[in-house]
Design a protein around this motif. Structure first.
Motif, short mmCIF file in Angstrom:
data_model
loop_
_atom_site.label_atom_id
_atom_site.label_comp_id
_atom_site.label_asym_id
_atom_site.label_seq_id
_atom_site.Cartn_x
_atom_site.Cartn_y
_atom_site.Cartn_z
N ALA A 143 -19.34 54.57 103.79
CA ALA A 143 -17.98 54.62 103.24
C ALA A 143 -16.93 54.54 104.34
N MET A 184 -22.51 48.12 100.78
CA MET A 184 -21.87 48.76 99.63
C MET A 184 -21.64 47.77 98.49
N PRO A 223 -20.12 52.59 94.43
CA PRO A 223 -21.42 52.08 94.90
C PRO A 223 -22.40 53.22 95.11
N ALA A 231 -21.29 56.02 97.97
CA ALA A 231 -20.40 55.68 99.08
C ALA A 231 -19.12 55.11 98.49
N PRO A 263 -15.77 53.72 99.27
CA PRO A 263 -15.18 53.18 100.50
C PRO A 263 -13.86 53.84 100.88
#
Length: 312
Positions: free
Chosen positions: A212, A234, A256, A268, A270
């Motif tokens: 992330a 991701m 994700p 994760a 982002p």
């Protein structure tokens, strides 16, 4: 618009308490160690970009990472091949089981890195001239993602290798298509050992947070993989990480993620956070029942959905 909760003060133990009465799902029994898992285990952890960690009760209890290792094998393969692994593996969802004996028509490639065929190939693509060298690279790489030295459960690794008949079939199929450059047995041995790496919810959340944060581990400050690698991983997690439930996952959770037969889910988001939940009972798609509910709640409460309104 409801204001999103602050992840720095979010009560993970209260969320865990709401999950515990949920008793649906079945513990995976593909190997004895998974079958013996405590169905009451439930741990949740969050890791933020500043490296701060939030964890519930049982977030420090170890389990084998199993399929939740797949995004990180893909990341290491991309890093070690300067992105050339993308030419060796498809990136499209399959709508089929994770261990389906099937390759891309016309190419002989695995359909994506999140199914077993793809993970067998990514594990074979990491740096190393033999099984021992690839095992060492993977363990060092996973430890860098987790910000701590990780270990392998040798008994689980042995049973994954010996009892992984479908993985052996997939590896032989890829060999026959010219896709796999190592022996089928070597490919299965390396992947089986990667699945047997021991983590806990906190370590897995740090791993998700490293993706992330664009490949930089927020706890150690170390760049583990390139930003483009984290982006690509991701992206494929979003479309393929929960197998044939990935479309529903992105609609309801919008983050994700990768599920695992040990009952773990790694997320994760982002630029926002990494998270992990472990609870062994699984639904028909092989996703942790409590983990799915927890992920939906975290997404809603923290405003994590990639396509939702973000009140901040």
């Amino acid at each position: 618009m409801r204001r999103a909760s602050d992840p720095r003060t979010y009560d993970l133990d209260a969320l865990r308490d709401r999950l515990l009465p949920e008793d649906e799902g079945t513990v995976n029994d593909s190997i004895p160690q998974l079958a013996a898992a405590d169905p009451g285990l439930c741990g949740i952890a969050l890791v933020l970009p500043d490296g701060s960690i939030r964890a519930s009760a049982q977030a420090d209890l170890p389990f084998s990472v199993q399929s939740a290792v797949k995004p990180f094998l893909f990341a290491l393969a991309l890093q070690d091949t300067d992105g050339a692994a993308l030419d060796r593996i498809g990136i499209e969802p399959t709508g089929e089981a994770f261990d389906a004996i099937k390759l891309e028509s016309g190419t002989g490639r695995p359909p994506n890195p999140m199914v077993n065929a793809g993970a067998l190939l990514t594990a074979a693509l990491v740096d190393g001239d033999d099984v021992e060298a690839r095992n060492d690279r993977i363990l060092r790489g996973l430890s860098a993602f987790a910000a701590r030295p990780l270990e392998v459960d040798e008994e689980i690794a042995r049973d994954e290798h010996l009892m992984g008949d479908r993985n052996h079939a997939l590896a032989h199929l890829m060999r026959s298509e010219g896709t796999l450059g190592v022996s089928a047995d070597d490919a299965v041995a390396v992947y089986a050992r990667a699945c047997a790496v021991l983590v806990d919810a906190t370590a897995l959340a740090v791993m998700g947070a490293t993706l992330a944060c664009g490949g930089v581990n927020p706890v150690t400050g170390e760049r583990v993989v390139a930003a483009a690698v984290a982006r690509d991983v991701m992206s494929v997690m979003a479309t393929c990480g929960v197998y044939d439930g990935s479309g529903r996952w992105m609609r309801t959770v919008g983050v994700p993620a990768k599920s695992s037969v040990s009952g773990a889910i790694v997320l994760a988001a982002p630029g926002r956070l990494g998270a992990a939940i472990v609870s062994p009972p699984l639904d028909a798609q092989g996703t942790s029942v409590r983990g799915r509910i927890a992920s939906e709640r975290l997404s809603a409460d923290l405003g994590l959905h990639a396509f939702g309104p973000h009140a901040g």
